[in-house]
Design a protein around this motif. Structure first.
Motif, PDB file in Angstrom:
ATOM      1  N   GLU A  72      48.081  -6.019  48.718  1.00 20.27           N
ATOM      2  CA  GLU A  72      46.936  -5.759  47.840  1.00 20.27           C
ATOM      3  C   GLU A  72      47.333  -4.934  46.616  1.00 20.27           C
ATOM      4  O   GLU A  72      46.855  -5.205  45.509  1.00 20.27           O
ATOM      5  CB  GLU A  72      45.813  -5.052  48.605  1.00 20.27           C
ATOM      6  N   GLU A  73      48.219  -3.944  46.779  1.00 21.91           N
ATOM      7  CA  GLU A  73      48.618  -3.148  45.608  1.00 21.91           C
ATOM      8  C   GLU A  73      49.376  -4.005  44.588  1.00 21.91           C
ATOM      9  O   GLU A  73      49.286  -3.766  43.388  1.00 21.91           O
ATOM     10  CB  GLU A  73      49.420  -1.898  45.992  1.00 21.91           C
ATOM     11  N   GLU A  74      50.102  -5.014  45.042  1.00 20.25           N
ATOM     12  CA  GLU A  74      50.768  -5.929  44.120  1.00 20.25           C
ATOM     13  C   GLU A  74      49.732  -6.785  43.383  1.00 20.25           C
ATOM     14  O   GLU A  74      49.844  -7.007  42.172  1.00 20.25           O
ATOM     15  CB  GLU A  74      51.744  -6.834  44.868  1.00 20.25           C
ATOM     16  N   ALA A  75      48.732  -7.251  44.113  1.00 19.64           N
ATOM     17  CA  ALA A  75      47.653  -8.032  43.496  1.00 19.64           C
ATOM     18  C   ALA A  75      46.914  -7.188  42.465  1.00 19.64           C
ATOM     19  O   ALA A  75      46.567  -7.668  41.377  1.00 19.64           O
ATOM     20  CB  ALA A  75      46.697  -8.542  44.572  1.00 19.64           C
ATOM     21  N   GLU A  76      46.694  -5.919  42.785  1.00 21.14           N
ATOM     22  CA  GLU A  76      45.995  -5.025  41.854  1.00 21.14           C
ATOM     23  C   GLU A  76      46.802  -4.851  40.570  1.00 21.14           C
ATOM     24  O   GLU A  76      46.240  -4.834  39.473  1.00 21.14           O
ATOM     25  CB  GLU A  76      45.723  -3.672  42.518  1.00 21.14           C
ATOM     26  N   ARG A  77      48.135  -4.710  40.675  1.00 21.78           N
ATOM     27  CA  ARG A  77      48.972  -4.597  39.469  1.00 21.78           C
ATOM     28  C   ARG A  77      48.853  -5.860  38.612  1.00 21.78           C
ATOM     29  O   ARG A  77      48.830  -5.781  37.388  1.00 21.78           O
ATOM     30  CB  ARG A  77      50.423  -4.317  39.843  1.00 21.78           C
ATOM     31  N   CYS A  78      48.761  -7.019  39.256  1.00 31.13           N
ATOM     32  CA  CYS A  78      48.571  -8.271  38.498  1.00 31.13           C
ATOM     33  C   CYS A  78      47.255  -8.224  37.735  1.00 31.13           C
ATOM     34  O   CYS A  78      47.203  -8.543  36.537  1.00 31.13           O
ATOM     35  CB  CYS A  78      48.577  -9.478  39.433  1.00 31.13           C
ATOM     36  N   ARG A  79      46.196  -7.821  38.424  1.00 32.38           N
ATOM     37  CA  ARG A  79      44.877  -7.741  37.784  1.00 32.38           C
ATOM     38  C   ARG A  79      44.885  -6.728  36.643  1.00 32.38           C
ATOM     39  O   ARG A  79      44.324  -6.974  35.574  1.00 32.38           O
ATOM     40  CB  ARG A  79      43.804  -7.406  38.820  1.00 32.38           C
ATOM     41  N   GLU A  80      45.535  -5.566  36.858  1.00 32.79           N
ATOM     42  CA  GLU A  80      45.611  -4.536  35.816  1.00 32.79           C
ATOM     43  C   GLU A  80      46.346  -5.033  34.574  1.00 32.79           C
ATOM     44  O   GLU A  80      46.133  -4.526  33.476  1.00 32.79           O
ATOM     45  CB  GLU A  80      46.313  -3.287  36.348  1.00 32.79           C
ATOM     46  N   ASN A  81      47.212  -6.019  34.758  1.00 36.82           N
ATOM     47  CA  ASN A  81      47.967  -6.584  33.642  1.00 36.82           C
ATOM     48  C   ASN A  81      47.328  -7.854  33.088  1.00 36.82           C
ATOM     49  O   ASN A  81      47.967  -8.622  32.373  1.00 36.82           O
ATOM     50  CB  ASN A  81      49.417  -6.838  34.055  1.00 36.82           C
ATOM     51  N   ASP A  84      43.911 -12.839  36.293  1.00 38.77           N
ATOM     52  CA  ASP A  84      42.810 -13.073  37.243  1.00 38.77           C
ATOM     53  C   ASP A  84      43.335 -13.958  38.369  1.00 38.77           C
ATOM     54  O   ASP A  84      43.081 -15.159  38.418  1.00 38.77           O
ATOM     55  CB  ASP A  84      41.626 -13.745  36.531  1.00 38.77           C
ATOM     56  N   GLU A  86      42.588 -14.345  41.340  1.00 37.71           N
ATOM     57  CA  GLU A  86      41.646 -14.974  42.261  1.00 37.71           C
ATOM     58  C   GLU A  86      41.385 -16.427  41.844  1.00 37.71           C
ATOM     59  O   GLU A  86      40.991 -17.254  42.659  1.00 37.71           O
ATOM     60  CB  GLU A  86      40.320 -14.198  42.320  1.00 37.71           C
TER      61      GLU A  86
END
Length: 153
Positions: A72-81, A84, A86
Motif C-alpha cells: 500500500e505504501e508503494e501504491a500511495e507513492r504512485c498516487r502522490e506522483n 491514478d 486504480e
C-alpha cells in the motif's frame, strides 16, 4: 563558488534521483569505460534489461513490473506522483514507463548519494586530476542535482 564570496566553505552535491550517484574521480574516457565494466560485474543488469547490458540468468524482484506496486505504501507513492493506479489503463501506462533498473538502484547504494567538498578562496579543494562526477546509472535521461554551499566570507 567564487560568486558568493565564500573564503572557507563546504559545498555539498546530491543527486535528486535514486539511480544516480555522485563521486570524485578522474574524468577520462578510458577510465569511464573501465568503471562501467567494473560496475556491471558488481551488479549485473537483469536479463530483461536493454540487450547491450543484460546478463543471462540475472533477475531482480524490483524488475517484476507487473507485480508492482505490491504494498500500500508503494501504491500511495504512485498516487502522490500523479498516477491514478486504480484505473487499469493508467496502471498499465505507469508500468509501461517503468524501466528495468534494479541494478542501477543497487549501484547507487554502493557508490553513494552525495559528496562534501571543501572550498578555500572560492575554489574546491580537490586533486589536480579529480572532478566531481554525476554517474547516471540508468540513462541517459534528464537529471538534476542539488548543491548547497555553507561557509564564511
Amino acid at each position: 563558488l567564487a560568486a558568493p564570496g565564500m573564503r572557507w566553505a563546504f559545498v555539498v552535491v546530491i543527486p535528486r534521483h535514486t539511480t544516480t550517484a555522485v563521486t570524485i574521480n578522474e574524468l577520462e574516457s578510458r577510465l569511464a569505460r573501465d568503471i562501467e565494466s567494473w560496475l556491471l560485474r558488481l551488479a549485473p543488469a537483469d536479463e530483461r534489461s536493454h540487450p547491450s547490458v543484460s546478463t543471462r540468468g540475472v533477475r531482480y524482484l524490483h524488475n517484476d513490473i507487473d507485480a508492482r506496486p505490491e504494498a500500500e505504501e508503494e501504491a500511495e507513492r504512485c498516487r502522490e506522483n500523479g498516477w491514478d493506479i486504480e484505473d487499469p489503463e493508467v496502471l498499465q501506462r505507469w508500468r509501461d514507463q517503468e524501466p528495468i533498473n534494479a541494478h542501477s538502484h543497487l549501484l547507487s547504494m554502493i557508490l553513494g548519494s552525495s559528496e562534501s567538498i571543501p572550498v578555500v578562496e572560492g575554489k574546491m579543494v580537490i586533486g589536480q586530476w579529480q572532478s566531481v562526477l554525476l554517474l547516471d546509472l540508468d540513462g541517459p535521461r534528464t537529471r538534476t542535482v542539488g548543491v548547497q554551499l555553507t561557509g564564511f566570507r
